[in-house]
Design a protein around this motif. Structure first.
Motif, mmCIF file in Angstrom:
data_model
loop_
_atom_site.group_PDB
_atom_site.id
_atom_site.type_symbol
_atom_site.label_atom_id
_atom_site.label_comp_id
_atom_site.label_asym_id
_atom_site.label_seq_id
_atom_site.Cartn_x
_atom_site.Cartn_y
_atom_site.Cartn_z
ATOM 1 N N ILE A 1 2.130 -2.373 16.789
ATOM 2 C CA ILE A 1 1.708 -1.191 16.025
ATOM 3 C C ILE A 1 0.928 -0.263 16.945
ATOM 4 N N SER A 2 1.028 1.032 16.664
ATOM 5 C CA SER A 2 0.244 2.007 17.421
ATOM 6 C C SER A 2 -0.994 2.408 16.649
ATOM 7 N N GLY A 3 -1.009 2.113 15.340
ATOM 8 C CA GLY A 3 -2.178 2.471 14.542
ATOM 9 C C GLY A 3 -2.191 1.713 13.237
ATOM 10 N N ILE A 4 -3.408 1.520 12.715
ATOM 11 C CA ILE A 4 -3.577 0.895 11.413
ATOM 12 C C ILE A 4 -4.542 1.773 10.629
ATOM 13 N N TYR A 5 -4.226 2.028 9.369
ATOM 14 C CA TYR A 5 -5.047 2.894 8.521
ATOM 15 C C TYR A 5 -5.465 2.104 7.290
ATOM 16 N N ALA A 6 -6.692 2.315 6.831
ATOM 17 C CA ALA A 6 -7.170 1.560 5.677
ATOM 18 C C ALA A 6 -8.440 2.167 5.128
ATOM 19 N N TYR A 7 -8.703 1.869 3.861
ATOM 20 C CA TYR A 7 -10.013 2.065 3.272
ATOM 21 C C TYR A 7 -10.455 0.675 2.816
ATOM 22 N N PRO A 8 -11.737 0.297 3.044
ATOM 23 C CA PRO A 8 -12.136 -1.073 2.720
ATOM 24 C C PRO A 8 -11.971 -1.415 1.241
ATOM 25 N N GLY A 9 -11.765 -2.667 0.971
ATOM 26 C CA GLY A 9 -11.662 -3.141 -0.410
ATOM 27 C C GLY A 9 -11.333 -4.621 -0.386
ATOM 28 N N THR A 10 -12.130 -5.426 -1.066
ATOM 29 C CA THR A 10 -11.909 -6.859 -1.139
ATOM 30 C C THR A 10 -10.651 -7.129 -1.966
ATOM 31 N N PRO A 11 -9.727 -7.968 -1.573
ATOM 32 C CA PRO A 11 -9.762 -8.854 -0.405
ATOM 33 C C PRO A 11 -8.919 -8.389 0.792
ATOM 34 N N SER A 12 -8.902 -7.097 1.083
ATOM 35 C CA SER A 12 -8.055 -6.602 2.181
ATOM 36 C C SER A 12 -8.858 -6.225 3.429
ATOM 37 N N GLU B 1 -7.646 5.634 0.202
ATOM 38 C CA GLU B 1 -6.347 4.998 0.406
ATOM 39 C C GLU B 1 -5.226 6.016 0.497
ATOM 40 N N LYS B 2 -5.406 7.146 -0.189
ATOM 41 C CA LYS B 2 -4.355 8.172 -0.144
ATOM 42 C C LYS B 2 -4.294 8.790 1.254
ATOM 43 N N THR B 3 -5.445 9.120 1.806
ATOM 44 C CA THR B 3 -5.427 9.707 3.153
ATOM 45 C C THR B 3 -4.912 8.681 4.166
ATOM 46 N N ALA B 4 -5.243 7.411 3.935
ATOM 47 C CA ALA B 4 -4.774 6.360 4.846
ATOM 48 C C ALA B 4 -3.244 6.260 4.800
ATOM 49 N N MET B 5 -2.695 6.244 3.581
ATOM 50 C CA MET B 5 -1.242 6.118 3.413
ATOM 51 C C MET B 5 -0.521 7.301 4.062
ATOM 52 N N GLU B 6 -1.054 8.490 3.862
ATOM 53 C CA GLU B 6 -0.391 9.684 4.404
ATOM 54 C C GLU B 6 -0.475 9.733 5.929
ATOM 55 N N ALA B 7 -1.630 9.333 6.456
ATOM 56 C CA ALA B 7 -1.768 9.324 7.917
ATOM 57 C C ALA B 7 -0.791 8.317 8.527
ATOM 58 N N ASN C 1 -3.299 2.436 -6.476
ATOM 59 C CA ASN C 1 -3.277 3.464 -7.527
ATOM 60 C C ASN C 1 -3.666 4.811 -6.938
ATOM 61 N N VAL C 2 -4.690 4.791 -6.084
ATOM 62 C CA VAL C 2 -5.171 6.026 -5.469
ATOM 63 C C VAL C 2 -4.087 6.597 -4.552
ATOM 64 N N ALA C 3 -3.354 5.709 -3.896
ATOM 65 C CA ALA C 3 -2.341 6.132 -2.929
ATOM 66 C C ALA C 3 -0.942 6.180 -3.550
ATOM 67 N N ALA C 4 -0.862 6.096 -4.863
ATOM 68 C CA ALA C 4 0.451 5.937 -5.504
ATOM 69 C C ALA C 4 1.390 7.115 -5.230
ATOM 70 N N ASP C 5 0.847 8.309 -5.133
ATOM 71 C CA ASP C 5 1.713 9.477 -4.946
ATOM 72 C C ASP C 5 2.447 9.418 -3.599
ATOM 73 N N PRO C 6 1.734 9.348 -2.479
ATOM 74 C CA PRO C 6 2.472 9.204 -1.215
ATOM 75 C C PRO C 6 3.269 7.901 -1.146
ATOM 76 N N PHE C 7 2.786 6.851 -1.806
ATOM 77 C CA PHE C 7 3.511 5.579 -1.776
ATOM 78 C C PHE C 7 4.904 5.732 -2.389
ATOM 79 N N MET C 8 4.956 6.235 -3.611
ATOM 80 C CA MET C 8 6.246 6.371 -4.295
ATOM 81 C C MET C 8 7.171 7.302 -3.513
ATOM 82 N N ASN C 9 6.597 8.370 -2.985
ATOM 83 C CA ASN C 9 7.439 9.350 -2.298
ATOM 84 C C ASN C 9 7.870 8.896 -0.913
#
Ligand SMILES: Cc1ncc(C[n+]2csc(CCOP(=O)(O)OP(=O)(O)O)c2C)c(N)n1
Lengths: 193, 535
Positions: free
Chosen positions: B21-32, B58-64, B85-93
């Protein structure tokens, strides 16, 4: 060989470092190992538990079935009682006596000790006092670990070399003091069981 | 390669690094949380060159991550279940656009809600988006499936989900590594229109996604992770998904059972394998760590005459995570319990740390709002949610991150005054800022108390997005400077802090009170680090 161990305590007491010491000894004995931990909300002063499973055969479940734990190792006396349904017949409970009273309705210490004493196989150890006696009050977890070692089917020398490895970076004095703490706990158990 | 003792989360992180991988994106949240933390700890040498900074949400993470994939590189995005749920829009698309570089979405579910507001099952999201989902049953599979996931993602140019649950995220076992893969070089998508979801193009992309469905189902039929094990006793057969397979095996070996087993760790569901076990057995027990997804699917099967048991008929509990005891009971075995828990044992819920600034913030709030009566304080999720418990009992809501501000606004619009909310600094930048803009635009009279401990406390003290810039952000959004107040939540400032709160509660406009004091855990850790450097 199979040893299932429940390690109990309160968030912030450092039970994972005990789990790591046992885990390392297990690996150095060529055993398989699964170690389930609690991360997250409970680490803020709540009840925490780690399930440590050692075996010379494949281990499936990360969780110990009820009635399956050979040993409950607790760094806090009330927490030693919370997981009794998981204790197997003939299993041991090894616990420190120093309470963590971060709730208003914490029961009387005498009541708790009576309950622990009523169990067939128990070791009740004032690990904080022993750690103070040997001049290292911060090593009480090592004392409790030492007190549990007679009930774990791993050669004691392997525990010792593991501890030496873990603390090597911090210098010889630290290694010595931790070995001494573990030995003091072990001797207490052997004398009192 | 040496075996490493890794948490499920860490196995995924290690595999990501090994798989190039060249990058990993995330927002903290148990248990991830430990996935990103492990990469951050490991990436010490410039040779690694893996981007690994926390995102604002999570949305900004998913899009990045999608952007990194657009540029041709392998990437992972990680979150807890409600983060999706927060990232659902970019996720589905992203399923519709498809990807360029390999793209893994790692979602950690929390059945039994050890540290969460709900126990939603992310496999439904995978099905909803029509992408492959991988559900490892142990730490080694967690590692291996990252490689498998990238292969699938690059083969079909689709995002692939890895779904894990708490017990795997936070359990350690030996993991053997694979030979590492090289990182990808920069490379734009072959089709310049691929990522432009204007209706005309989106329809084509969607048809493309649909056309892949039979093929990704075929992948599941032939995946080494979906395994059929023969058994001699066909009176009952077992379908076990992900982690539930371990609990089943624990009982199968302890009780020496000999029934057919279908282990499922890759979706979409392998229908032929399911038909095989269903045809062969008189009844089925379905074991799933989560919602009854497979069970519902099977019960809807045409000509479903056979007995299908699981979470829906009460053989297994409808809610919460599974364990070996549930499985034993479902199979009619009694569980040999140890002694029961004596009555002296009291519950020990989590609590605010000794020396936490939130304590003094709540003590001031309780006194300042007393004259108005109860029921006026909205909040959401962070360490400060513990203000809901005694001795404070100071907040009246906790729904989702950011909802404190917007619920207070809605209640104020309905006429509640004062309408107050308590939010943390990381939660404010996660999804509180946009709600504050709504309140400013509509002049909704609310008082926002930001418990600024300058870290993401609840999840273990990760960097917070806007440390040192909270006032500037509030001013930029349009809160009047005289109604942006700074207090220091310390016992000695109690009277002063109560006075500030009372003034702002009386004001009929938008006000922000920043209660700023460093998290005690972070402060202690820093002191310790300083000590070790000195010694
Ligand atoms: C959508 C979503 N993402 C992540 C989480 C996990 N989570 C709960 S609270 C929290 C951060 C809280 O930090 P902050 O707002 O600074 O408050 P503190 O805990 O420091 O008081 C996170 C990341 C969640 N519950 N929901």
């Amino acid at each position: 060989m199979k040893t299932d161990i429940i390690i109990a305590g309160v968030g912030g007491q450092g039970i994972l470092s005990i789990a790591a010491c046992i885990g390392l000894a297990a690996i150095n004995s060529n055993l398989q190992l699964k170690q389930s931990e609690v991360h997250g909300m409970s680490q803020r002063g709540g009840a925490v538990v780690s399930n440590l499973r050692l075996s010379d055969r494949e281990i499936y479940s990360d969780l110990i079935p009820r009635g399956g734990a050979d040993l409950i190792l607790s760094v806090e006396p009330m927490e030693a009682l919370r997981y009794l349904p998981w204790l197997t017949e003939g299993g041991w409970v090894v616990t420190n006596t120093t309470p963590v009273k971060n709730i208003n309705n914490y029961p009387g210490s005498a009541e708790i000790i009576t309950e622990i004493k009523s169990l067939k196989n128990n070791i009740i150890i004032d690990a904080d006092e022993i750690a103070r006696e040997i001049g290292s009050p911060r090593s009480s977890n090592m004392v409790v670990l030492g007190a549990a070692t007679p009930f774990i089917d791993i050669d004691y020398k392997i525990f010792e070399s593991g501890i030496a490895g873990i603390f090597e970076r911090k210098g010889n004095d630290t290694v010595e003091i931790n070995l001494q703490a573990m030995r003091a706990g072990r001797e207490f158990s052997i004398k009192n069981n | 390669m040496d075996k490493l003792m890794l948490l499920g989360d860490e196995a995924i992180a290690q595999a990501g690094m090994d798989a190039g991988i060249s990058g990993i994106y995330a927002y903290p949240g148990t248990p991830s949380t430990e996935i990103m933390e492990y990469v951050q700890k490991s990436v010490s040498s410039p040779a690694h060159e893996i981007f690994c900074q926390w995102s604002a949400n999570e949305k900004t993470a998913m899009e990045a991550a999608l952007g990194m994939s657009y540029a041709g590189k392998r990437t992972m995005v990680c979150m807890k279940h409600v983060g999706l749920n927060v990232a659902a829009d970019p996720f589905m698309n992203s399923a519709v656009t498809g990807v360029n570089g390999g793209f893994l979405i790692v979602v950690a579910d929390d059945p039994s809600m050890h540290s969460s507001q709900n126990e939603q099952d992310s496999r439904f999201y995978g099905k909803f988006a029509m992408i492959p989902v991988l559900e490892p049953s142990n730490q080694q599979e967690s590692y291996d499936m990252v490689f498998h996931g990238f292969e699938l993602s690059e083969k079909f140019r689709l995002p692939v989900m890895i779904r894990i649950t708490t017990r795997l995220s936070h359990s350690r076992a030996a993991v053997k590594g694979k030979e590492t893969l090289d990182k990808k070089t920069l490379g734009l998508p072959a089709d310049p229109m691929q990522f432009i979801l204007l209706p005309g193009i989106a329809r084509k992309r969607y048809s493309n996604l649909l056309s892949y469905q039979p093929e990704i189902e075929k992948e599941s039929e032939h995946s080494g992770y979906n395994q059929f094990f023969q058994g001699n006793d066909n009176s009952i057969g077992f379908i076990a998904c992900g982690l539930a397979y371990n609990y089943l095996m624990e009982i199968v070996h302890a009780k020496k059972l000999d029934h057919p087993v279908l282990k499922i760790s890759q979706y979409p569901l392998p229908r032929l394998l399911i038909r095989k076990i269903k045809d062969q057995c008189d009844s089925l027990l379905i074991l799933e760590e989560g919602y009854p997804l497979v069970e519902e699917f099977l019960k809807g099967f045409p000509g479903s005459d056979k007995k299908i048991t699981g979470r829906l008929d009460g053989s297994l509990p409808r809610e919460g995570e599974l364990n070996p005891d549930h499985v034993a009971k479902a199979l009619g075995f009694s569980v040999m319990e140890g002694p029961s828990v004596p009555g002296v044992v009291k519950n020990r819920p989590p609590s605010l740390c000794k020396g936490c600034g939130h304590i003094d913030m709540y003590n001031a709030l309780i006194e300042a709002i007393e004259t108005y009566g109860p029921g006026r304080v909205f909040s959401d999720i962070g360490c400060y949610t513990l203000g809901a418990l005694p001795p404070f009992s100071a907040i009246n809501s906790c729904v989702d991150m950011g909802a404190s501000i917007t619920m207070a606004k809605g209640a104020a619009d309905a006429g509640l005054h004062p309408s107050v909310c308590v939010i943390g600094d990381s939660t404010f930048t996660h999804s509180g800022m946009t709600g504050l803009l709504d309140a400013v635009n509509d002049q909704s009279p609310i008082t926002v108390i930001i418990g600024d401990n300058s870290t993401t406390g609840m999840t273990g003290g990760q960097a917070s997005s806007a440390t040192g810039r909270i006032e500037d952000i509030c001013r930029g959004i349009g809160v009047l400077p005289e109604h942006i107040r700074l207090i220091i939540p310390l016992k000695k400032n109690h009277a002063e802090n109560v006075a500030v709160m009372k003034e702002e509660f009386a004001y009929r406009g938008v006000s922000v009170i920043i209660a700023r004091r460093e998290c005690i855990q972070v402060a202690n850790r820093r002191r310790k680090e300083v000590r070790t450097i000195k010694s």
